[in-house]
Design a protein around this motif. Structure first.
Motif, short mmCIF file in Angstrom:
data_model
loop_
_atom_site.label_atom_id
_atom_site.label_comp_id
_atom_site.label_asym_id
_atom_site.label_seq_id
_atom_site.Cartn_x
_atom_site.Cartn_y
_atom_site.Cartn_z
N VAL A 111 -17.64 -22.67 -54.05
CA VAL A 111 -18.57 -23.80 -54.00
C VAL A 111 -19.97 -23.38 -54.47
O VAL A 111 -20.66 -24.15 -55.13
CB VAL A 111 -18.61 -24.41 -52.58
CG1 VAL A 111 -19.75 -25.40 -52.43
CG2 VAL A 111 -17.28 -25.07 -52.26
N TYR A 114 -19.45 -23.03 -58.35
CA TYR A 114 -19.03 -24.28 -58.99
C TYR A 114 -19.24 -25.45 -58.04
O TYR A 114 -18.28 -25.97 -57.46
CB TYR A 114 -17.55 -24.20 -59.39
CG TYR A 114 -17.24 -23.03 -60.29
CD1 TYR A 114 -17.67 -23.03 -61.61
CD2 TYR A 114 -16.53 -21.94 -59.82
CE1 TYR A 114 -17.39 -21.96 -62.44
CE2 TYR A 114 -16.24 -20.86 -60.65
CZ TYR A 114 -16.68 -20.88 -61.95
OH TYR A 114 -16.41 -19.82 -62.76
N ALA A 115 -20.48 -25.85 -57.88
CA ALA A 115 -20.81 -26.94 -56.95
C ALA A 115 -20.13 -28.25 -57.37
O ALA A 115 -19.64 -29.00 -56.54
CB ALA A 115 -22.32 -27.14 -56.87
N VAL A 116 -20.09 -28.49 -58.67
CA VAL A 116 -19.45 -29.70 -59.18
C VAL A 116 -18.07 -29.33 -59.70
O VAL A 116 -17.94 -28.52 -60.62
CB VAL A 116 -20.30 -30.33 -60.31
CG1 VAL A 116 -19.63 -31.57 -60.86
CG2 VAL A 116 -21.70 -30.62 -59.81
N THR A 117 -17.05 -29.94 -59.10
CA THR A 117 -15.68 -29.66 -59.52
C THR A 117 -14.96 -30.97 -59.81
O THR A 117 -14.80 -31.80 -58.92
CB THR A 117 -14.90 -28.90 -58.42
OG1 THR A 117 -15.61 -27.69 -58.13
CG2 THR A 117 -13.51 -28.56 -58.86
N ALA A 118 -14.55 -31.14 -61.06
CA ALA A 118 -13.79 -32.33 -61.43
C ALA A 118 -12.37 -32.19 -60.89
O ALA A 118 -11.83 -31.09 -60.84
CB ALA A 118 -13.77 -32.48 -62.94
N ARG A 129 -12.31 -20.10 -64.02
CA ARG A 129 -12.70 -20.07 -62.61
C ARG A 129 -11.83 -19.10 -61.80
O ARG A 129 -12.33 -18.40 -60.93
CB ARG A 129 -12.64 -21.48 -62.02
CG ARG A 129 -13.71 -22.38 -62.62
CD ARG A 129 -13.61 -23.80 -62.15
NE ARG A 129 -14.63 -24.60 -62.82
CZ ARG A 129 -15.21 -25.65 -62.29
NH1 ARG A 129 -14.86 -26.07 -61.09
NH2 ARG A 129 -16.13 -26.31 -62.95
N ALA A 150 -12.30 -27.62 -52.78
CA ALA A 150 -13.45 -28.11 -53.54
C ALA A 150 -13.16 -29.47 -54.17
O ALA A 150 -14.03 -30.33 -54.22
CB ALA A 150 -13.84 -27.11 -54.60
N THR A 151 -11.93 -29.68 -54.66
CA THR A 151 -11.61 -30.97 -55.28
C THR A 151 -11.39 -32.04 -54.23
O THR A 151 -11.65 -33.22 -54.48
CB THR A 151 -10.36 -30.88 -56.17
OG1 THR A 151 -9.26 -30.36 -55.42
CG2 THR A 151 -10.63 -30.00 -57.38
N GLU A 154 -14.65 -34.03 -52.77
CA GLU A 154 -15.34 -35.11 -53.51
C GLU A 154 -14.73 -36.45 -53.26
O GLU A 154 -13.71 -36.68 -52.80
CB GLU A 154 -15.31 -34.80 -55.00
CG GLU A 154 -16.07 -33.54 -55.28
CD GLU A 154 -16.47 -33.42 -56.72
OE1 GLU A 154 -16.19 -34.29 -57.51
OE2 GLU A 154 -17.12 -32.43 -57.04
#
Length: 154
Positions: A111, A114-118, A129, A150-151, A154
């Motif tokens: 995290v 890679y704070a933003v994970t699609a 990654r 992580a996914t 969101e």
């Protein structure tokens, strides 16, 4: 070897140990770089151990906590430990005692990077990654857990 040279080496070791913990192996390497005679190196290190300036258990604990704070996984910690001269059995026992949650550590490291994970990463991004996390010393299971968590976040 004269007394002045001995005192300089002793001061050097005390100066090093005042700044941070060192393993026996690291101090030997540093003293050899100063071209200290082997007999005096051992004498000096025994003196430091007797006074409690060098303590392998304390160094091991300090080393492990530093590595965890850097966000490294168990594989990387063990590899770095070998380079530093840390006793592997002692380190594994300490890891058991501390009950380190490597999955949580992997998730935190993932995290942070890679704070933003699609939700649907393409193969190239996912492989990149995974390589990054493996370099940090995490296992496939820990990496998979971190990526899935992580996914889901969101």
């Amino acid at each position: 070897m004269d007394d002045t040279s001995k005192q300089k080496l002793k001061n050097y070791v005390l100066w090093l140990l005042a700044r941070q913990e060192y393993s026996h192996k690291e101090l030997i390497k540093k003293l050899r770089a100063k071209e200290a005679p082997e007999s005096y190196v051992e004498e000096l290190l025994v003196w430091c151990e007797r006074l409690g300036y060098i303590d392998e258990a304390r160094y091991c604990d300090s080393f492990l906590r530093r590595q965890i704070n850097k966000g490294f996984g168990q594989k990387r910690v063990l590899a770095e430990a070998m380079n530093k001269g840390v006793d592997r059995a002692q380190l594994l026992q300490l890891i058991e005692t501390l009950e380190v949650d490597w999955f949580q550590l992997a998730q935190d490291a993932y995290v942070k990077k890679y704070a933003v994970t699609a939700p649907n990463l393409d193969y190239k991004d996912k492989a990149k990654r995974v390589r990054y996390m493996m370099y940090r010393g995490f296992s496939y299971e820990e990496i998979d857990f971190a990526m899935q968590a992580a996914t889901m976040g969101e």
